[in-house]
Design an enzyme around this catalytic site. Structure first.
Site, PDB file in Angstrom:
ATOM      1  N   LYS A   1       3.221   6.773   4.908  1.00 32.32           N
ATOM      2  CA  LYS A   1       2.335   5.667   4.535  1.00 32.32           C
ATOM      3  C   LYS A   1       2.935   4.319   4.903  1.00 32.32           C
ATOM      4  O   LYS A   1       4.138   4.119   4.789  1.00 32.32           O
ATOM      5  CB  LYS A   1       2.079   5.715   3.019  1.00 32.32           C
ATOM      6  CG  LYS A   1       1.024   4.745   2.518  1.00 32.32           C
ATOM      7  CD  LYS A   1      -0.371   5.244   2.806  1.00 32.32           C
ATOM      8  CE  LYS A   1      -1.433   4.228   2.446  1.00 32.32           C
ATOM      9  NZ  LYS A   1      -1.421   3.017   3.315  1.00 32.32           N
TER      10      LYS A   1
ATOM     11  N   LYS B   1       0.347   3.712  -2.808  1.00 25.89           N
ATOM     12  CA  LYS B   1      -0.638   4.803  -2.831  1.00 25.89           C
ATOM     13  C   LYS B   1      -0.002   6.188  -2.720  1.00 25.89           C
ATOM     14  O   LYS B   1      -0.645   7.188  -3.017  1.00 25.89           O
ATOM     15  CB  LYS B   1      -1.669   4.608  -1.721  1.00 25.89           C
ATOM     16  CG  LYS B   1      -2.549   3.371  -1.895  1.00 25.89           C
ATOM     17  CD  LYS B   1      -3.623   3.307  -0.816  1.00 25.89           C
ATOM     18  CE  LYS B   1      -4.558   2.121  -0.999  1.00 25.89           C
ATOM     19  NZ  LYS B   1      -4.005   0.860  -0.475  1.00 25.89           N
TER      20      LYS B   1
ATOM     21  N   SER C   1      -6.148   3.989   4.047  1.00 32.65           N
ATOM     22  CA  SER C   1      -5.500   3.202   2.988  1.00 32.65           C
ATOM     23  C   SER C   1      -6.545   2.471   2.161  1.00 32.65           C
ATOM     24  O   SER C   1      -6.401   1.296   1.818  1.00 32.65           O
ATOM     25  CB  SER C   1      -4.500   2.196   3.581  1.00 32.65           C
ATOM     26  OG  SER C   1      -3.696   1.633   2.563  1.00 32.65           O
TER      27      SER C   1
ATOM     28  N   SER D   1       0.797  -1.235   0.000  1.00 28.77           N
ATOM     29  CA  SER D   1       0.000   0.000   0.000  1.00 28.77           C
ATOM     30  C   SER D   1       0.825   1.278   0.000  1.00 28.77           C
ATOM     31  O   SER D   1       0.271   2.367  -0.177  1.00 28.77           O
ATOM     32  CB  SER D   1      -0.949   0.016   1.196  1.00 28.77           C
ATOM     33  OG  SER D   1      -2.088  -0.784   0.940  1.00 28.77           O
TER      34      SER D   1
END
Length: 298
Positions: free
Chosen positions: A231, A64, A121, A61
């Site tokens: 993140k 992203k 997320s 993720s």
């Protein structure tokens, strides 16, 4: 105008990314304590620490972050407005994993979905935003790869907008700790980027009778002094990853840990790297101060 820009940008990398052979095999790349790591000075890009920083791994993720960069730059260029409505497609609504449970034909603002992208997320938010801006996931992925090439992410190939494990016949997103650090540094140049990555909790669906409380997966927020993003990422083969940043005394460090064996290990290593990086920057600044005060030798 938006469609024309998208088409021109995607043509710049479509031959490169489509020429890379896909392999359905996804090998476990996580290691103890991690598979790759790096810490840099956010201001200059100077490497403060690195360990296997060029290993090609699965960012999960953390992918992203490139979605965020493309969208922030679209807003900055006037090609998109944070307040404009996004209508959720059936394709976005059916995406699993971490999500905000979007339903087909629901309408949310770009801004709301960008918070969902970073705080929760949300994979469904990533797909909804990608389709809204570029017309399809594939077109948006081409934009992601084009931007990656432009900022020097030479060992990165994006194949999704969400970083989920690949399906049958697909291949995962691939990147390195060094490339993710470059991406993080680029994001930090954008006004307003940190408001999305530093938010620990935020309500979603506030205009309905069933609000959804989103909680940031980055557990360094509120626990590490000065940490305000960026993140995390995880799936089994990829291991636990994070791109994190913290600031102290007007200095900012970025730490990237990819493929850690456990979330606690990932967080501990990122915390350690940020602390050491900020200490290094403070020491360097202190050493430079006396020389600056005395001026250059004649």
């Amino acid at each position: 105008m938006k469609t024309k820009f998208v088409l021109i940008s995607m043509l710049a990398v479509i031959l490169i990314t489509r020429a890379v052979p896909a392999s359905a095999a996804v090998q476990v790349v996580s290691k103890s304590p991690y598979a790759g790591a790096i810490a840099i000075d956010a201001a200059t890009g100077r490497v403060l620490f690195e360990d296997n920083a060029d290993a090609r791994l699965y960012p999960a993720s953390v992918t992203k972050l490139m979605v965020l960069l493309v969208l922030l730059e679209a807003i900055e260029a006037g090609r998109m407005n944070p307040a404009e409505p996004v209508t959720v497609t059936a394709e976005a609504a059916k995406i699993g994993g971490s999500q905000v449970y979007l339903k087909e034909n629901e309408v949310f603002s770009v801004n709301d979905l960008m918070y969902a992208l970073m705080v929760e997320s949300a994979n469904d938010a990533a797909v909804a935003l990608a389709i809204h801006y570029a017309g399809s996931k594939a077109a948006f992925v081409d934009l992601m790869n084009a931007r990656a090439r432009e900022i020097g992410m030479k060992d990165t190939i994006f194949r999704s907008v969400h970083g989920l494990p690949p399906g049958k016949g697909q291949s995962p997103d691939v990147s390195t700790a060094r490339d993710i650090a470059r991406l993080s540094r680029e994001i930090l140049k954008k006004p307003g980027a940190l408001k999305y990555t530093s938010t620990r909790c935020r309500s979603f669906r506030t205009h309905t009778g069933h609000p959804f409380m989103m909680t940031n997966h980055n557990k360094l927020l509120g626990r590490v002094e000065g940490c305000d993003g960026l993140k995390t990422g995880y799936f089994r083969a990829a291991g636990y990853s994070i791109a994190a940043t913290a600031t102290k005394n007007n200095k900012r460090a970025i730490a990237v840990v990819l493929g850690a064996s456990h979330a606690k290990v990932r967080n501990a290593k990122a915390k350690e790297m940020l602390a050491n990086g900020l200490r290094d920057l403070a020491t360097s600044a202190a050493s430079a101060a006396p020389a600056a005060a005395h001026g250059s030798p004649r």
